[in-house]
Design a protein around this motif. Structure first.
Motif, PDB file in Angstrom:
ATOM      1  N   VAL A  17       0.839  -1.199   0.000  1.00 18.22           N
ATOM      2  CA  VAL A  17       0.000   0.000   0.000  1.00 18.22           C
ATOM      3  C   VAL A  17       0.877   1.253   0.000  1.00 18.22           C
ATOM      4  N   ARG A  18       0.283   2.405  -0.338  1.00 21.84           N
ATOM      5  CA  ARG A  18       1.017   3.678  -0.313  1.00 21.84           C
ATOM      6  C   ARG A  18       1.226   4.181   1.098  1.00 21.84           C
ATOM      7  N   ASP A  19       0.202   3.995   1.941  1.00 19.56           N
ATOM      8  CA  ASP A  19       0.216   4.610   3.261  1.00 19.56           C
ATOM      9  C   ASP A  19      -0.532   3.718   4.244  1.00 19.56           C
TER      10      ASP A  19
ATOM     11  N   ALA B 144      -4.698   2.909   4.263  1.00 22.43           N
ATOM     12  CA  ALA B 144      -5.134   1.519   4.075  1.00 22.43           C
ATOM     13  C   ALA B 144      -5.943   1.032   5.270  1.00 22.43           C
ATOM     14  N   ILE B 145      -5.491   1.343   6.481  1.00 23.97           N
ATOM     15  CA  ILE B 145      -6.244   0.949   7.680  1.00 23.97           C
ATOM     16  C   ILE B 145      -7.636   1.552   7.637  1.00 23.97           C
ATOM     17  N   ALA B 146      -7.744   2.826   7.259  1.00 30.96           N
ATOM     18  CA  ALA B 146      -9.054   3.490   7.202  1.00 30.96           C
ATOM     19  C   ALA B 146     -10.000   2.767   6.251  1.00 30.96           C
ATOM     20  N   PHE B 147      -9.513   2.345   5.088  1.00 32.17           N
ATOM     21  CA  PHE B 147     -10.372   1.650   4.135  1.00 32.17           C
ATOM     22  C   PHE B 147     -10.769   0.267   4.632  1.00 32.17           C
ATOM     23  N   TYR B 148      -9.792  -0.508   5.056  1.00 29.67           N
ATOM     24  CA  TYR B 148     -10.085  -1.890   5.425  1.00 29.67           C
ATOM     25  C   TYR B 148     -10.896  -1.997   6.715  1.00 29.67           C
ATOM     26  N   THR B 149     -10.697  -1.093   7.648  1.00 31.93           N
ATOM     27  CA  THR B 149     -11.477  -1.150   8.890  1.00 31.93           C
ATOM     28  C   THR B 149     -12.757  -0.339   8.789  1.00 31.93           C
ATOM     29  N   GLY B 150     -12.851   0.562   7.821  1.00 32.11           N
ATOM     30  CA  GLY B 150     -14.050   1.365   7.621  1.00 32.11           C
ATOM     31  C   GLY B 150     -15.036   0.654   6.716  1.00 32.11           C
ATOM     32  N   PRO B 151     -15.016   0.989   5.404  1.00 34.31           N
ATOM     33  CA  PRO B 151     -15.992   0.402   4.480  1.00 34.31           C
ATOM     34  C   PRO B 151     -16.026  -1.120   4.443  1.00 34.31           C
ATOM     35  N   LEU B 152     -14.874  -1.776   4.609  1.00 34.66           N
ATOM     36  CA  LEU B 152     -14.892  -3.245   4.578  1.00 34.66           C
ATOM     37  C   LEU B 152     -15.202  -3.851   5.931  1.00 34.66           C
TER      38      LEU B 152
ATOM     39  N   ALA C 218       1.571  -3.580   3.954  1.00 29.39           N
ATOM     40  CA  ALA C 218       2.986  -3.219   3.912  1.00 29.39           C
ATOM     41  C   ALA C 218       3.161  -1.959   3.076  1.00 29.39           C
ATOM     42  N   ARG C 219       3.669  -0.911   3.700  1.00 31.72           N
ATOM     43  CA  ARG C 219       3.896   0.349   2.982  1.00 31.72           C
ATOM     44  C   ARG C 219       5.062   0.185   2.018  1.00 31.72           C
ATOM     45  N   ALA C 220       4.826   0.604   0.767  1.00 27.01           N
ATOM     46  CA  ALA C 220       5.872   0.551  -0.246  1.00 27.01           C
ATOM     47  C   ALA C 220       7.056   1.398   0.199  1.00 27.01           C
ATOM     48  N   LYS C 221       8.259   0.851   0.024  1.00 31.23           N
ATOM     49  CA  LYS C 221       9.466   1.518   0.500  1.00 31.23           C
ATOM     50  C   LYS C 221      10.330   2.114  -0.601  1.00 31.23           C
ATOM     51  N   ASN C 222      10.075   1.752  -1.857  1.00 24.17           N
ATOM     52  CA  ASN C 222      10.918   2.251  -2.947  1.00 24.17           C
ATOM     53  C   ASN C 222      10.090   2.312  -4.230  1.00 24.17           C
ATOM     54  N   ASP C 223      10.684   2.817  -5.291  1.00 30.71           N
ATOM     55  CA  ASP C 223       9.965   2.977  -6.555  1.00 30.71           C
ATOM     56  C   ASP C 223       9.457   1.658  -7.117  1.00 30.71           C
TER      57      ASP C 223
ATOM     58  N   VAL D  47     -19.905  -9.839  -6.910  1.00 33.98           N
ATOM     59  CA  VAL D  47     -19.718  -8.519  -7.499  1.00 33.98           C
ATOM     60  C   VAL D  47     -18.248  -8.153  -7.310  1.00 33.98           C
ATOM     61  N   VAL D  48     -17.665  -7.491  -8.315  1.00 34.04           N
ATOM     62  CA  VAL D  48     -16.264  -7.082  -8.249  1.00 34.04           C
ATOM     63  C   VAL D  48     -16.190  -5.643  -7.753  1.00 34.04           C
ATOM     64  N   PHE D  49     -15.302  -5.419  -6.784  1.00 36.30           N
ATOM     65  CA  PHE D  49     -15.034  -4.056  -6.314  1.00 36.30           C
ATOM     66  C   PHE D  49     -13.536  -3.843  -6.280  1.00 36.30           C
ATOM     67  N   GLN D  50     -13.148  -2.594  -6.060  1.00 32.25           N
ATOM     68  CA  GLN D  50     -11.716  -2.329  -5.952  1.00 32.25           C
ATOM     69  C   GLN D  50     -11.417  -1.548  -4.693  1.00 32.25           C
ATOM     70  N   ASP D  51     -10.205  -1.763  -4.194  1.00 30.89           N
ATOM     71  CA  ASP D  51      -9.748  -1.003  -3.034  1.00 30.89           C
ATOM     72  C   ASP D  51      -9.232   0.357  -3.519  1.00 30.89           C
ATOM     73  N   PRO D  52      -8.810   1.242  -2.628  1.00 33.19           N
ATOM     74  CA  PRO D  52      -8.376   2.574  -3.064  1.00 33.19           C
ATOM     75  C   PRO D  52      -7.166   2.570  -3.995  1.00 33.19           C
TER      76      PRO D  52
END
Length: 142
Positions: A11-13, A17-25, A59-64, A114-119
């Motif tokens: 994830v980026r941040d 990510a916590i807000a999405f997974y613990t909120g809407p999901l 896991a927050r991405a650490k490099n490009d 149904v298919v959905f996507q995360d942020p």
């Protein structure tokens, strides 16, 4: 070996990510521990599971190179499958919470899906498998 315990999702941040997974999901935050060098060990799980259930390591991405994989860890395919016992209720709750759905719900021989996507753009199936204990959408409208 008896099960897969954790799967890493880059994830980026962490907080986003916590807000999405613990909120809407509605997932539960089961671990959020600091690591040396400013990192964090973050684990979320679907609600109602036991400590031995499957979870996601956010896991927050650490490099490009890692950043380039955020949202595309499965090459655009559905990579995650979230089972439910209340398809219509969970779909309505998630839709009201702003989850992006990529199609209308459909009812297949194997169940309601149904298919959905995360942020980040990762694709997920919300799936209620067909079977004798599966609740149908008709029961929700009766």
């Amino acid at each position: 070996m008896s099960r897969i315990a954790l799967v890493t999702l880059v994830v980026r941040d962490h907080d986003e990510a916590i807000a999405f997974y613990t909120g809407p999901l509605g997932f539960e935050l089961v671990e959020d521990e600091p690591r040396p060098g400013g990192g964090r060990w973050v684990v979320v799980r679907p609600p109602g599971g036991d400590a031995a259930g499957s979870g996601l390591v956010l896991a927050r991405a650490k490099n490009d190179a890692e950043l380039s994989r955020v949202g595309d860890q499965t090459g655009g395919r559905v990579g995650f499958f979230l089972h439910t016992e209340d398809f219509a209720g969970d779909y309505a709750r998630m839709r009201a919470a702003g989850v992006t759905f990529l199609e209308e719900p459909r009812h297949e021989a194997y169940g309601s899906v149904v298919v959905f996507q995360d942020p980040y753009g990762n694709r997920w199936d919300l799936l209620q498998p067909a079977g004798p204990t599966a609740t149908t959408d008709q029961e929700h409208t009766a």
